[in-house]
Motif scaffolding. Structure first.
Motif, PDB file in Angstrom:
ATOM      1  N   ALA A   7     -15.408  25.711  41.431  1.00 21.31           N
ATOM      2  CA  ALA A   7     -14.843  24.362  41.516  1.00 21.31           C
ATOM      3  C   ALA A   7     -15.878  23.356  41.040  1.00 21.31           C
ATOM      4  N   ARG A   8     -15.457  22.446  40.167  1.00 21.38           N
ATOM      5  CA  ARG A   8     -16.393  21.445  39.647  1.00 21.38           C
ATOM      6  C   ARG A   8     -16.209  20.128  40.376  1.00 21.38           C
ATOM      7  N   LEU A  13     -15.727  11.295  40.695  1.00 19.11           N
ATOM      8  CA  LEU A  13     -16.130  11.327  42.104  1.00 19.11           C
ATOM      9  C   LEU A  13     -17.632  11.026  42.228  1.00 19.11           C
ATOM     10  N   LEU A  14     -18.413  11.593  41.318  1.00 14.90           N
ATOM     11  CA  LEU A  14     -19.860  11.347  41.345  1.00 14.90           C
ATOM     12  C   LEU A  14     -20.151   9.861  41.191  1.00 14.90           C
ATOM     13  N   THR A 100     -20.368  20.529  35.995  1.00 10.09           N
ATOM     14  CA  THR A 100     -20.001  21.284  34.796  1.00 10.09           C
ATOM     15  C   THR A 100     -19.722  22.756  35.063  1.00 10.09           C
ATOM     16  N   LEU A 101     -20.575  23.380  35.855  1.00 14.61           N
ATOM     17  CA  LEU A 101     -20.490  24.834  35.989  1.00 14.61           C
ATOM     18  C   LEU A 101     -19.873  25.260  37.312  1.00 14.61           C
ATOM     19  N   GLY A 102     -19.716  24.326  38.239  1.00 11.30           N
ATOM     20  CA  GLY A 102     -19.070  24.649  39.503  1.00 11.30           C
ATOM     21  C   GLY A 102     -20.062  24.829  40.637  1.00 11.30           C
ATOM     22  N   GLU A 103     -19.472  25.030  41.830  1.00 16.08           N
ATOM     23  CA  GLU A 103     -20.266  24.986  43.064  1.00 16.08           C
ATOM     24  C   GLU A 103     -21.331  26.085  43.173  1.00 16.08           C
ATOM     25  N   MET A 493     -16.234  19.474  48.872  1.00 18.22           N
ATOM     26  CA  MET A 493     -15.249  19.683  47.796  1.00 18.22           C
ATOM     27  C   MET A 493     -14.145  20.636  48.244  1.00 18.22           C
ATOM     28  N   ALA A 494     -14.536  21.714  48.961  1.00 15.66           N
ATOM     29  CA  ALA A 494     -13.547  22.695  49.414  1.00 15.66           C
ATOM     30  C   ALA A 494     -12.578  22.033  50.383  1.00 15.66           C
ATOM     31  N   LYS A 495     -13.138  21.177  51.287  1.00 12.87           N
ATOM     32  CA  LYS A 495     -12.273  20.508  52.263  1.00 12.87           C
ATOM     33  C   LYS A 495     -11.304  19.567  51.555  1.00 12.87           C
TER      34      LYS A 495
END
Ligand code: ALA
Length: 502
Positions: A7-8, A13-14, A100-103, A493-495
């Protein structure tokens, strides 16, 4: 689960988070940032690691090694600069990887950066100790032999670690504790202290180049590459080097020299970890990164040319090579001056490295990947991440007290090279996934430069003694266990994703 691992974090958001509460103070201008860069870069590498690299690994060809490592860093620097201008928040490469590459990759790189800064700080503290001892020896003061080094040291003839007879590197411990206290107090005070140290350090480097030039004997540059031009090993199999000259089975040659003195360049990326404290990050951070790197490359090559020209490479001192070279040509007073400035200069590197590691943790804490109550805590008055600063201080103290410099340097290098290659890859990916995002600074010649960046970092990683891959693997395995036990479950992010789907 795979969805979460890759997940990116959306760029929007940033940028939104940058406006939020609990931010660090924006107090740093372009000069202070460049000073931070130079402050983070010129230090133990040129003042100490150069000694062993010229003496036992590359000879006068170390001049070329510095060029090779400098070029590898320029590619990575341009990629860092593009990201730093797009996402000027604390966390540096960690944040870029998350976008870019995810968590999972973000976790790996964040964990890797903490290794880079903490192990780098311990290396630097170790070098500080060598120069500090030389300074106080001028007044005939000495620490007891048991208190001046780690209990083990590397034996270059056998390639093994042996007991050194010492118990602890006490000067290194004391400086780490002092720097930790300064950092808890606050960034502005730290930046001012740093600027003064950097000015002194650059002045002395110029002194070494200008005065030393009068003592150069070009005959000392022959043979130019006594250990050959290679040093490449593929997991223990040497390619193109001359094994009979190898140092206890370690790779030698110009490239092996580049892999080791790469340490001297580490730190320019620390500027991007300060982006959140920059007044105009979009413009000033890229300028500071590139400028500090170019200044340092020019100075380094000149210092090595002078050093290897003043003293035959086999007579270069291993503990405090630059200052001792002046004594070797009969300039005893200059030796004191250089050693004193070496102490100041190395202190400023320590400051920036120990400032950067807590800021990476801070970014990870905001994303819920490490416990925010501890790693995200900001001091109510000083506005510094004080709890992690103290934690990192304790970790660096332990490393600096008991481990030898050679082991620390190589571990720091391989971790940093991995981070650099991931950042270069991330620029390529970000250009594809977010082609229209605003990029106040664009890395030139994409995809060529990022690809060359990745290849040159890999080349240097394969020129390091092979056991470093194992050490890096162990560190990453520890990190991944923490991610799967904690980070993955608490990820913000997962939440967010879960609340959207429910
Ligand atoms: N580049 C830094 C130094 O040489 C780490 O001390």
């Amino acid at each position: 689960m795979a969805n979460q691992l890759f997940a990116r974090k959306p760029l929007s958001l940033l940028l939104e988070e940058m406006q939020g509460e609990n931010r660090l103070r924006r107090v740093l201008g372009p000069l202070q940032l460049t000073a931070l860069g130079v402050g983070a870069v010129i230090g133990a590498g040129i003042f100490v690691v150069t000694g062993v690299a010229a003496h036992s690994i590359a000879g006068p060809a170390l001049m070329l090694s510095y060029c090779v490592a400098g070029v590898a860093c320029i590619f990575a620097a341009l990629c860092y600069a593009e990201f730093a201008s797009m996402v000027p928040v604390a966390g540096s490469a960690y944040t870029y990887a998350y976008a870019t590459l995810g968590e999972l990759f973000a976790w790996i790189i964040g964990w890797d950066l903490v290794l880079e800064y903490a192990v780098g700080a311990a290396t630097v503290a170790n070098s500080w100790s060598s120069y500090f001892q030389q300074v106080i020896a001028t007044f005939d003061w000495h620490f007891a032999p048991a208190l001046i080094g780690p209990p083990i040291e590397f034996d270059a003839t056998t390639g093994h670690f042996v007991a050194s007879g010492a118990v602890i590197n006490l000067p290194a411990v004391l400086i780490v504790l002092l720097v930790t206290a300064v950092l808890v107090k606050g960034i502005q005070e730290s930046a001012r202290f740093n600027s003064a140290m950097v000015a002194l350090k650059v002045a002395v480097v110029l002194f070494v180049i200008i005065v030393g030039a009068f003592y150069v004997d070009p005959a000392n540059w022959h043979p130019f590459a006594p250990y050959g031009m290679s040093g490449l090993t593929l997991f223990g199999h040497t390619i193109g080097a001359q094994p009979e000259q190898s140092m206890g089975g370690q790779p030698v040659g110009m490239l092996a020299g580049a892999a080791i003195i790469f340490f001297a360049y580490i730190g320019f990326d620390a500027v991007s970890t300060q982006a959140e404290e920059a007044k105009r990050p979009n413009r000033d951070v890229p300028i500071a990164i590139v400028l500090s790197l170019v200044i340092c490359t020019v100075l380094y090559v000149a210092v090595v040319a002078v050093l290897t020209g003043m003293v035959p490479y086999k007579q270069i001192d291993l503990g405090a090579p630059v200052s001792t070279a002046f004594k070797q040509v009969g300039l005893g007073h200059a030796q004191f001056l250089i050693a004193a400035a070496g102490v100041a200069g190395i202190t400023s590197v320590l400051l920036v490295m120990m400032m950067s590691a807590p800021r990476v943790f801070l970014a990870m804490a905001r994303d819920g990947l490490v416990p925010p109550s501890f790693f995200g805590a900001i001091h109510p008055r000083f506005r510094t991440p004080y709890k992690t600063t103290i934690l990192i201080g304790a970790f660096v103290t332990a490393l600096a007290a008991f481990l030898p410099i050679g082991l620390l340097t190589n571990l720091c290098n391989i971790g940093t090279l991995l981070a650099f290659s991931i950042v270069c890859a991330a620029v390529l990916i970000m250009r594809k996934t977010n082609p229209d995002a605003e990029r106040p600074f664009r890395c030139p010649l994409v995809p060529l430069f990022p690809i060359l960046g990745i290849l040159s970092c890999l080349l240097l990683m394969f020129s390091l003694p092979p056991e470093n891959w194992l050490r890096l693997g162990v560190w990453l395995a520890i990190g991944l266990s923490i991610y799967f036990a904690y980070g993955r479950r608490h990820s913000v992010m997962a939440k967010l994703r879960a609340s959207r789907t429910s």
